[in-house]
Design an enzyme around this catalytic site. Structure first.
Site, PDB file in Angstrom:
ATOM      1  N   ASP A  38     -41.069   8.075  10.802  1.00  0.00           N
ATOM      2  CA  ASP A  38     -41.649   9.140  11.307  1.00  0.00           C
ATOM      3  C   ASP A  38     -42.369   8.563  12.839  1.00  0.00           C
ATOM      4  O   ASP A  38     -43.169   9.648  13.263  1.00  0.00           O
ATOM      5  CB  ASP A  38     -42.877   9.357  10.435  1.00  0.00           C
ATOM      6  CG  ASP A  38     -42.229  10.169   9.139  1.00  0.00           C
ATOM      7  OD1 ASP A  38     -41.534  10.892   9.343  1.00  0.00           O
ATOM      8  OD2 ASP A  38     -42.722   9.678   8.108  1.00  0.00           O
ATOM      9  N   ASP A  41     -35.298  15.752   7.783  1.00  0.00           N
ATOM     10  CA  ASP A  41     -36.601  15.638   8.603  1.00  0.00           C
ATOM     11  C   ASP A  41     -36.360  14.772   9.765  1.00  0.00           C
ATOM     12  O   ASP A  41     -36.794  14.825  10.756  1.00  0.00           O
ATOM     13  CB  ASP A  41     -37.694  15.397   8.089  1.00  0.00           C
ATOM     14  CG  ASP A  41     -37.724  15.844   6.537  1.00  0.00           C
ATOM     15  OD1 ASP A  41     -36.690  15.976   5.809  1.00  0.00           O
ATOM     16  OD2 ASP A  41     -39.078  16.123   5.865  1.00  0.00           O
TER      17      ASP A  41
HETATM   18  N1  GLY Z   1     -41.227  14.672   5.898  1.00  0.00           N
HETATM   19  C1  GLY Z   1     -41.956  15.829   6.672  1.00  0.00           C
HETATM   20  C2  GLY Z   1     -42.197  17.237   5.973  1.00  0.00           C
HETATM   21  O1  GLY Z   1     -42.826  17.011   4.863  1.00  0.00           O
HETATM   22  O2  GLY Z   1     -41.530  18.098   6.419  1.00  0.00           O
END
Ligand code: GLY
Length: 398
Positions: A115, A180
């Site tokens: 992230d 993501d």
């Molecule tokens: N991992 C990012 C989201 O929950 O969209």
């Protein structure tokens, strides 16, 4: 605001959906940004008192702050402050952005999750874009280098989650990659641009190509999780984590894919990314069971539609991506953009000043299967809505 308007009129950053003569759109954006600034000021006061970064609201109606050990959402509120500084030139927002992002600067060394792109691009990345502060650039480089350590050349992807702890350890995964993760590529593309070192871009392109090959179904919806074998590079399974089922289409995941491939096209001009972004847009915008206001249910295949939750965050990410895609595409998304922005700005989703604990948008879903953050405000829904407004206005320079 005046300066950006002048830039806009000079035609330096013209977005095709925002016709120069369109007074209605201009008035809409101006009005929304006034509202945004007032409400974000409420949130900023609370954040300043707590010396913390707001994430969401708990079931007891208190603000939940980001986890100081690391939180994938910690970059969004500083990023919001950078956008408001860009719009208003009020030093208050710059000071707030700097103070908040400095709280997690040390996370640039973390190599335990993917992230870092989200976190450091939205905070330091916006800060660098706006101020050209060299120290911000150095932070971005360190974060980018940490992110690169998660790249496996046999697979061609960055690993999303570690599998040795938490709920991820219970799934039997070896090398999970989630859709993501497409959002972490923007930091890498930017780093190649600002450092001249192609190693970042090469990884981003490899990740985008492998994801293109393995994450999408025939109907252009995407799986949430693809698990790879880290030795052979083979796909082990295709599943979900935050969606309703392995074969369902988790709404925010579709939005991340749309945004991610639009960004890939921005940096590479490779037509296959534009094509993919258009296909994802077509899936999202033509989904028959989405209500008329365009705000999707939390999963396109949720079994209990229409008596289930919407995910406003998915709509906010989608509209921001569509505004950029509209510049590149032969398809005209203006109607969809107008509709989504208007819906998000309506009383149904937009909080009145002083309510909603200072967050802008209501009715997002973090992760329904984990019973976490259901029908709540989320800092990233607000971030992408504000980004969308600024892009729509035509003053956002990427
Ligand atoms: N991992 C990012 C989201 O929950 O969209």
């Amino acid at each position: 605001m005046t300066k950006t308007r002048i830039l806009f009129l000079c035609g330096l950053f013209v977005f095709s959906c925002n016709s120069l003569n369109d007074k209605t759109k201009e008035t809409f954006v101006e009005k929304e940004l006034v509202h945004v600034e007032k409400q974000m000021d409420v949130l900023l006061r609370k954040a300043n008192t707590a010396h913390r970064i707001p994430r969401t609201v708990t079931s007891k109606n208190n603000i939940e702050w980001t986890n100081q050990d690391f939180d994938w959402t910690e970059g969004f509120f500083p990023g919001t402050c950078w956008y408001l500084y860009e719009e208003t030139k009020d030093e208050k927002w710059k000071a707030a952005a700097e103070k908040m992002q400095s709280q997690f600067e040390v996370h640039k060394y973390l190599t335990t999750n993917h992230d870092l792109g989200f976190v450091f691009n939205c905070s330091y990345g916006n800060g660098y874009r706006i101020t050209k502060d060299e120290t911000f650039k150095q932070v971005m480089i360190t974060a980018g280098n940490s992110l690169l350590t998660r790249f496996n050349p046999v697979i061609g992807c960055i690993q999303s989650w570690d599998v040795n702890s938490g709920w991820q350890a219970e799934r039997g995964w070896n090398f999970p990659v989630i859709i993501d993760n497409m959002m972490n590529l923007e930091l890498l593309f930017k780093l190649s641009e600002i450092t001249g070192d192609h190693k970042y871009k090469k990884v981003a392109i490899s990740h985008a190509n492998t994801t293109l090959k393995n994450h999408f179904r025939q109907d252009n919806s995407s799986y949430h999780v693809v698990d790879y074998d880290s030795e052979t590079g083979m796909v082990r399974s295709k599943q979900t984590a935050q969606g309703f089922a392995d074969e369902s289409s988790w709404a925010r995941g579709q939005a991340w894919g749309l945004y991610g491939y639009t960004v890939c096209y921005r940096y590479t001009k490779d037509e296959k990314y534009l094509d993919q972004a258009q296909k994802i847009a077509s899936y999202i915008l033509n989904y028959k069971e989405t209500p008329k206001d365009g705000i999707p249910f939390w999963d396109y295949n949720a079994p209990d539609k229409p008596n289930t939750y919407r995910d406003v965050s998915a709509a906010a990410v989608t509209v921001s991506a569509l505004i950029e895609l509209n510049q590149y595409s032969h398809v005209d998304y203006s109607h969809n953009i107008d509709k989504l922005l208007k819906s998000l700005a309506s009383d149904k989703y937009m909080a009145k000043v002083g309510t909603n604990n200072g967050f802008l948008l209501k009715h997002s879903v973090g992760s329904l299967p984990h019973q976490s953050e259901i029908d709540v405000p989320l800092n990233y829904a607000d971030y992408y809505f504000i980004e969308a407004l600024i892009k729509y206005e035509g003053s956002h320079s990427n």
